[in-house]
Design an enzyme around this catalytic site. Structure first.
Site, short mmCIF file in Angstrom:
data_model
loop_
_atom_site.label_atom_id
_atom_site.label_comp_id
_atom_site.label_asym_id
_atom_site.label_seq_id
_atom_site.Cartn_x
_atom_site.Cartn_y
_atom_site.Cartn_z
N SER A 143 0.84 -1.20 0.00
CA SER A 143 0.00 0.00 0.00
C SER A 143 0.88 1.25 0.00
O SER A 143 2.00 1.23 0.52
CB SER A 143 -0.87 0.00 1.26
N TYR A 156 -1.35 -0.66 10.55
CA TYR A 156 -1.53 -1.08 9.15
C TYR A 156 -0.38 -0.53 8.30
O TYR A 156 0.22 -1.25 7.50
CB TYR A 156 -2.89 -0.56 8.64
N1 LIG Z 1 -8.92 -0.84 -0.87
C1 LIG Z 1 -7.90 -0.04 -0.67
O1 LIG Z 1 -8.06 1.20 -0.61
C2 LIG Z 1 -6.51 -0.58 -0.55
C3 LIG Z 1 -5.45 0.33 -0.65
C4 LIG Z 1 -4.14 -0.14 -0.56
C5 LIG Z 1 -3.92 -1.49 -0.36
N2 LIG Z 1 -4.97 -2.35 -0.25
C6 LIG Z 1 -4.65 -3.75 -0.03
O2 LIG Z 1 -5.23 -4.51 -1.08
C7 LIG Z 1 -5.48 -5.85 -0.62
C8 LIG Z 1 -6.89 -6.26 -1.01
O3 LIG Z 1 -7.81 -5.40 -0.37
P1 LIG Z 1 -9.21 -5.00 -1.02
O4 LIG Z 1 -9.24 -3.54 -1.09
O5 LIG Z 1 -9.47 -5.79 -2.23
O6 LIG Z 1 -10.18 -5.43 0.18
P2 LIG Z 1 -11.42 -6.44 0.24
O7 LIG Z 1 -12.33 -6.20 -0.90
O8 LIG Z 1 -11.94 -6.30 1.63
O9 LIG Z 1 -10.76 -7.88 0.05
C9 LIG Z 1 -9.96 -8.45 1.03
C10 LIG Z 1 -9.71 -9.90 0.64
O10 LIG Z 1 -8.85 -10.49 1.60
C11 LIG Z 1 -9.41 -11.73 2.00
N3 LIG Z 1 -9.02 -12.06 3.37
C12 LIG Z 1 -9.08 -11.27 4.46
N4 LIG Z 1 -8.65 -11.94 5.55
C13 LIG Z 1 -8.31 -13.19 5.11
C14 LIG Z 1 -7.81 -14.35 5.74
N5 LIG Z 1 -7.58 -14.39 7.07
N6 LIG Z 1 -7.57 -15.45 4.99
C15 LIG Z 1 -7.83 -15.44 3.65
N7 LIG Z 1 -8.29 -14.37 2.99
C16 LIG Z 1 -8.55 -13.26 3.73
C17 LIG Z 1 -10.92 -11.54 1.87
O11 LIG Z 1 -11.55 -12.79 1.66
P3 LIG Z 1 -12.48 -13.57 2.72
O12 LIG Z 1 -13.14 -12.56 3.58
O13 LIG Z 1 -13.40 -14.36 1.86
O14 LIG Z 1 -11.53 -14.45 3.47
C18 LIG Z 1 -10.99 -10.71 0.60
O15 LIG Z 1 -10.98 -11.54 -0.53
C19 LIG Z 1 -5.22 -5.83 0.89
O16 LIG Z 1 -3.94 -6.37 1.14
C20 LIG Z 1 -5.24 -4.35 1.23
O17 LIG Z 1 -4.44 -4.07 2.36
C21 LIG Z 1 -6.26 -1.93 -0.34
#
Ligand SMILES: NC(=O)c1ccc[n+]([C@@H]2O[C@H](COP(=O)([O-])OP(=O)(O)OC[C@H]3O[C@@H](n4cnc5c(N)ncnc54)[C@H](OP(=O)(O)O)[C@@H]3O)[C@@H](O)[C@H]2O)c1
Length: 268
Positions: A143, A156
């Site tokens: 991130s 985080y």
């Molecule tokens: N959205 C943003 O603004 C943003 C910005 C920078 C970085 N990121 C990073 O991008 C990545 C994806 O985030 P996103 O924005 O796509 O969020 P999201 O839509 O909430 O997706 C998160 C994913 O992680 C999975 N997950 C969470 N805990 C888990 C566990 N214990 N075991 C297996 N899977 C798990 C969830 O699946 P289940 O719940 O089905 O397990 C879901 O598929 C993350 O690493 C986040 O830190 C996001």
């Protein structure tokens, strides 16, 4: 190593939602065999249906990335079924919002276990196979928050910083084995990431421009195809990273722009 990029076996964690889902579909569209990992099998099955409608191959695997036995089983089963693992995308993650004094130890442990140890376990499990096949691409979704610390997300930010630093170090160590490691570092992305109760109850919200997960997915695919390094998405965030890290007084603007906690939370 598969001669054709479209023949690759790709494992994407957090494939049930947001960036991981978009990345899984992007790889599937290009003809890769995608193993999608997450805890919610019903959501993974929906991604599988979408991948099939695009002509792609998608195998859903239920796995909690913070449980190392489950991680080793997911990687072992992938190699057994498909004969190799070419690309590992460590994307699963959770962002819990709140000042450090207000967040519980459970919340601290969840973020470290999912966002850092999940990445470490998958790399540990995948590396022997990648070393044996003399080819591997690892893309860790980190991130911008790993470069620019924001208040109420300090843990985080610290963990994402660790993921970026680990990616750089591993790329230096592993490129001689034809294994490249990249970190893809998005700014705010329009996903359910911001739906968790800590964000809602403590006044969190995305900071800065919000981009679509498909844009990050394309950056992930490109990182897997082109090798290691750190990619910030969108790229113009590099200037913000440069400014706050060379002119520390710029952090005043980060503090001003960051959301303020709405209510006092009792520590539990
Ligand atoms: N959205 C943003 O603004 C943003 C910005 C920078 C970085 N990121 C990073 O991008 C990545 C994806 O985030 P996103 O924005 O796509 O969020 P999201 O839509 O909430 O997706 C998160 C994913 O992680 C999975 N997950 C969470 N805990 C888990 C566990 N214990 N075991 C297996 N899977 C798990 C969830 O699946 P289940 O719940 O089905 O397990 C879901 O598929 C993350 O690493 C986040 O830190 C996001």
């Amino acid at each position: 190593m598969p001669s054709n990029r479209s023949d690759r076996v790709v494992l994407v964690t957090g494939a049930s939602s947001g960036i991981g889902r978009a990345a899984a579909l992007e790889f599937a569209k290009r003809g890769s065999t995608v193993v999608g990992v997450a805890r919610r099998l019903d959501e993974l099955n929906k991604v599988g249906e979408e991948a099939a409608s695009l002509g792609g191959r998608f195998k859903p695997v239920r796995c909690d990335v913070s449980e190392k036995e489950q991680v080793f089983a997911a990687v072992g089963d992938t190699v057994e079924e498909f004969g190799r693992l070419d690309v590992l995308v460590n994307n699963a993650g959770v962002g819990l919002y709140g000042e450090f004094k207000d967040i519980s130890l459970d919340e601290v442990e969840t973020q470290v276990k999912v966002n850092l140890m999940g990445v470490v376990y998958f790399i540990e499990a995948a590396l022997p196979h990648m070393l044996k096949q003399k080819f591997g691409r690892i893309v860790n979704v980190s991130s911008v928050a790993g470069f620019i610390t924001v208040p109420s997300m300090s843990l985080y930010c610290a963990v994402k910083s660790a993921v970026t630093v680990l990616s750089r170090g591993l790329d230096m160590e592993l490129k001689k084995h034809n294994i490249r490691v990249a970190a893809v570092c998005p700014g705010s992305v329009d996903t359910p990431f911001f739906n968790n109760p800590s964000v809602n109850s403590r006044g969190g919200r995305p900071i800065g421009p919000v981009i679509k997960p498909e844009k990050v997915a394309k950056a992930i695919v490109s990182a897997a195809e082109n090798g290691g390094g750190v990619k910030i998405v969108p790229a113009y965030y590099w200037s913000a990273v440069y400014l706050v890290n060379t002119l520390p007084f710029m952090y005043r603007f980060v503090e001003k722009g960051a959301p303020k906690p709405r209510a006092k939370i009792n520590k539990h």
